[in-house]
Motif scaffolding. Structure first.
Motif, short mmCIF file in Angstrom:
data_model
loop_
_atom_site.label_atom_id
_atom_site.label_comp_id
_atom_site.label_asym_id
_atom_site.label_seq_id
_atom_site.Cartn_x
_atom_site.Cartn_y
_atom_site.Cartn_z
N LEU A 66 13.04 -0.08 -26.71
CA LEU A 66 13.00 -1.29 -27.52
C LEU A 66 12.66 -2.51 -26.67
CD1 LEU A 66 16.14 -0.73 -29.80
CD2 LEU A 66 13.74 -0.54 -30.49
N GLU A 69 8.94 -2.34 -25.48
CA GLU A 69 8.03 -2.52 -26.60
C GLU A 69 8.14 -3.92 -27.19
OE1 GLU A 69 5.60 -0.61 -27.72
OE2 GLU A 69 6.01 0.91 -26.19
N ALA A 70 9.29 -4.57 -27.06
CA ALA A 70 9.40 -5.96 -27.51
C ALA A 70 8.48 -6.85 -26.68
CB ALA A 70 10.84 -6.44 -27.39
N LEU A 73 4.96 -6.56 -27.83
CA LEU A 73 4.61 -7.33 -29.03
C LEU A 73 3.78 -8.55 -28.65
CD1 LEU A 73 8.05 -7.27 -30.91
CD2 LEU A 73 5.91 -6.25 -31.75
N LEU A 211 15.64 -6.47 -27.88
CA LEU A 211 14.50 -7.14 -28.51
C LEU A 211 14.36 -8.57 -27.98
CD1 LEU A 211 14.92 -6.02 -32.25
CD2 LEU A 211 13.25 -5.18 -30.59
N ARG A 212 15.47 -9.28 -27.91
CA ARG A 212 15.43 -10.65 -27.42
C ARG A 212 15.04 -10.72 -25.95
NH1 ARG A 212 21.14 -12.62 -30.23
NH2 ARG A 212 20.24 -13.47 -32.17
N LEU A 215 11.24 -10.09 -25.46
CA LEU A 215 10.45 -11.26 -25.85
C LEU A 215 10.59 -12.38 -24.83
CD1 LEU A 215 11.09 -11.35 -29.71
CD2 LEU A 215 8.95 -10.76 -28.55
N PRO A 222 12.70 -15.94 -28.72
CA PRO A 222 13.13 -15.11 -29.86
C PRO A 222 13.79 -15.91 -30.97
CG PRO A 222 14.59 -14.79 -27.97
CD PRO A 222 13.44 -15.62 -27.49
N LEU A 229 14.15 -10.38 -36.50
CA LEU A 229 14.78 -9.53 -35.48
C LEU A 229 16.14 -9.04 -35.95
CD1 LEU A 229 13.99 -11.53 -32.21
CD2 LEU A 229 12.80 -9.51 -33.06
N TRP A 336 5.76 -7.52 -39.54
CA TRP A 336 5.58 -8.35 -38.36
C TRP A 336 4.12 -8.52 -37.96
CZ3 TRP A 336 9.71 -5.84 -34.60
CH2 TRP A 336 10.98 -6.04 -35.13
N TRP A 340 2.63 -10.58 -34.38
CA TRP A 340 2.56 -9.93 -33.08
C TRP A 340 1.46 -8.86 -33.05
CZ3 TRP A 340 8.32 -9.86 -34.21
CH2 TRP A 340 8.95 -10.95 -33.58
N PHE A 348 7.32 -0.09 -33.71
CA PHE A 348 8.61 -0.43 -34.32
C PHE A 348 8.69 0.07 -35.76
CE2 PHE A 348 8.69 -3.48 -30.80
CZ PHE A 348 9.99 -3.27 -30.35
#
Length: 360
Positions: A66, A69-70, A73, A211-212, A215, A222, A229, A336, A340, A348
Motif C-alpha cells: 500500500l 503503490e500510494a 499514484l 497511504l498517507r 503520498l 494527503p 483515503l 480516484w 492520480w 488499488f
C-alpha cells in the motif's frame, strides 16, 4: 474481474514484498551497531534477535505494498524516504504483534512461538521477567519505528509530517487495544462497536498510515484527499479484519499459522463470534457462551461452534459481507482516476477483490 490487471497487481505485491524483505534483513544486520548495544548485556542482543525473527517470519507485507503503490499514484520515480517509511510501518506492526500476543496470552505467531512465549520458555522460573522482557521488546520496536523515520535522509518538512502520521497511528493503535478489551465485556457488542475497534486498532496504522506516508514521500499532501483515503481505508480495514476473524474459525490452521479457535478460547467477540452469538438459539447459544474465554477448549468444542455457525448461515453471511465491503472499496478506488495515475489506481481497485477471492 480483469485477470490481466489482477495478475499485474499480484506481481507488484510480490515484487514489493521481496524488495522490502531484503531491505528489512539489511536493517536488522546493522541494528545492534546502530543502537550501540551495551557490551556487557546478554539480554539486549537476545531482544534484537527475537525482534528480527518475528519481523522477518512471514507476513503478507500488505502495508508495504500500500505504501509503495500510494507513491506510485503520484510518480514512478524513485522516492527518497520511501524505504524508511516501509521500515517504520513494519516495525510498528512488530510492536503490535508482540503486545497483542501478551494481551491474548498467545503462544503462536506466524507459525512460530510468539515473543512472549519465547521468553517464557527461556525463563520458566521467572514469569515476571519473561513478561517484562516481552513488553520491552514491543516497546523497543515502537520506538525504532519512529527512529528510522527521524534518520531518513529527506528534508525536514516531509520528515516531520511522516513522523506525525506514524506517531498518531501508534497512539490510535493503543487506543484500539483498549477498546478491543472493552468490547469483550459486552455480551453482544454492536457491529458499530466492532467497526470502531477495527478502525482504531487496525485500519489507521495498517492502511491509512501507509497511504498517507506514500503520498507524503512522493510530495503530495494527503490532507487534500483525506475523505477518499479514509473511505477506502475503512472499507479495506473492515473486510480484512472480517477475513482474519473468519479464518480463525473456519480456516486451515496450517495456512493461517496459528491454532483454529484462538479467538473463541481467548473470549474475543470478533466479527465471526458476534455473528454466531447473534444467530444461535437456546442450547446452541449456551454452547458458544461456555466456550468463549475457555483457554482449555478442545478441538471438538471448536468444531461444535463451527457446526453451529454453519447451520445458522454465519459462514455464508461473513463471506457475503466480506465481498460487499471489498466491492465497495474497489469502487471507491476506481473513482480516484480523476486525481492520480491510472496504473496505480487500477492496483488499488483490484487489490480488495483479489484479497477476498483468495479467502473465499
Amino acid at each position: 474481474m480483469n485477470d490481466t490487471a489482477t495478475a499485474t497487481a499480484l506481481e507488484r505485491v510480490s515484487a514489493h514484498r521481496h524488495r522490502f524483505n531484503a531491505r528489512f534483513e539489511t536493517y536488522f544486520d546493522s541494528l545492534a551497531d546502530d543502537l550501540g548495544t551495551p557490551a556487557l548485556s546478554r539480554f539486549t542482543p537476545r531482544c534484537l534477535e527475537l525482534l528480527r525473527d518475528l519481523s522477518l517470519r512471514g507476513g503478507k507485507r500488505l502495508r508495504v505494498a500500500l505504501l509503495y503503490e500510494a507513491a506510485r499514484l503520484v510518480t514512478t520515480d524513485d522516492v527518497p524516504g520511501l524505504d524508511e517509511a516501509a521500515l517504520s510501518v513494519e516495525l510498528l506492526q512488530t510492536h503490535g504483534l508482540i503486545h497483542d500476543d501478551i494481551i491474548d496470552d498467545a503462544p503462536v505467531r506466524r507459525g512460530g512461538p510468539s515473543t512472549y512465549y519465547a521468553y517464557r520458555e527461556e525463563f520458566p522460573q521467572h514469569e515476571q521477567t519473561a513478561l517484562g522482557l516481552a513488553v520491552l521488546a514491543g516497546d523497543l520496536a515502537a520506538f525504532l519505528s519512529l527512529r528510522v523515520l527521524m534518520d531518513a535522509g529527506i528534508p525536514a518538512e516531509p520528515r516531520l509530517a511522516m513522523l506525525r502520521v506514524q506517531s498518531d497511528a501508534a497512539a490510535d493503535t493503543v487506543t484500539g487495544q483498549i477498546i478491543d478489551l472493552e468490547r469483550d465485556f459486552e455480551a453482544l457488542p454492536s457491529e458499530e462497536l466492532l467497526h470502531t475497534v477495527t478502525d482504531y486498532k487496525t485500519t489507521r496504522y495498517s492502511i491509512l498510515a501507509p497511504l498517507r506516508l506514500g503520498l507524503l514521500a512522493a510530495g503530495e499532501d494527503p490532507a487534500h484527499h483525506d475523505g477518499r483515503l479514509r473511505r477506502y481505508a475503512t472499507l479495506v480495514g473492515i473486510y480484512e479484519q472480517m477475513r482474519d476473524d473468519y479464518l480463525d474459525l473456519f480456516g486451515d490452521e496450517r495456512v493461517v499459522g496459528k491454532p483454529s479457535g484462538s479467538d473463541l478460547r481467548s473470549g474475543r467477540r470478533s466479527y465471526a463470534l458476534r455473528a454466531v452469538l447473534a444467530a444461535a438459539v437456546d442450547d446452541e447459544r449456551a454452547v458458544v457462551e461456555s466456550a468463549l474465554g475457555d483457554p482449555h477448549g478442545t478441538a471438538a468444542t471448536v468444531d461444535r461452534v463451527r457446526e453451529i455457525a454453519r447451520h445458522r448461515g454465519v459462514e455464508e453471511k461473513l463471506r457475503a459481507d466480506m465481498r460487499r465491503y471489498a466491492e465497495e472499496a474497489s469502487a471507491e478506488a476506481a473513482s480516484w482516476s480523476a486525481h492520480w495515475r491510472e496504473e496505480a489506481v487500477t492496483f488499488f481497485a483490484r487489490l480488495p477483490l483479489w484479497s477476498v477471492e483468495r479467502t473465499l
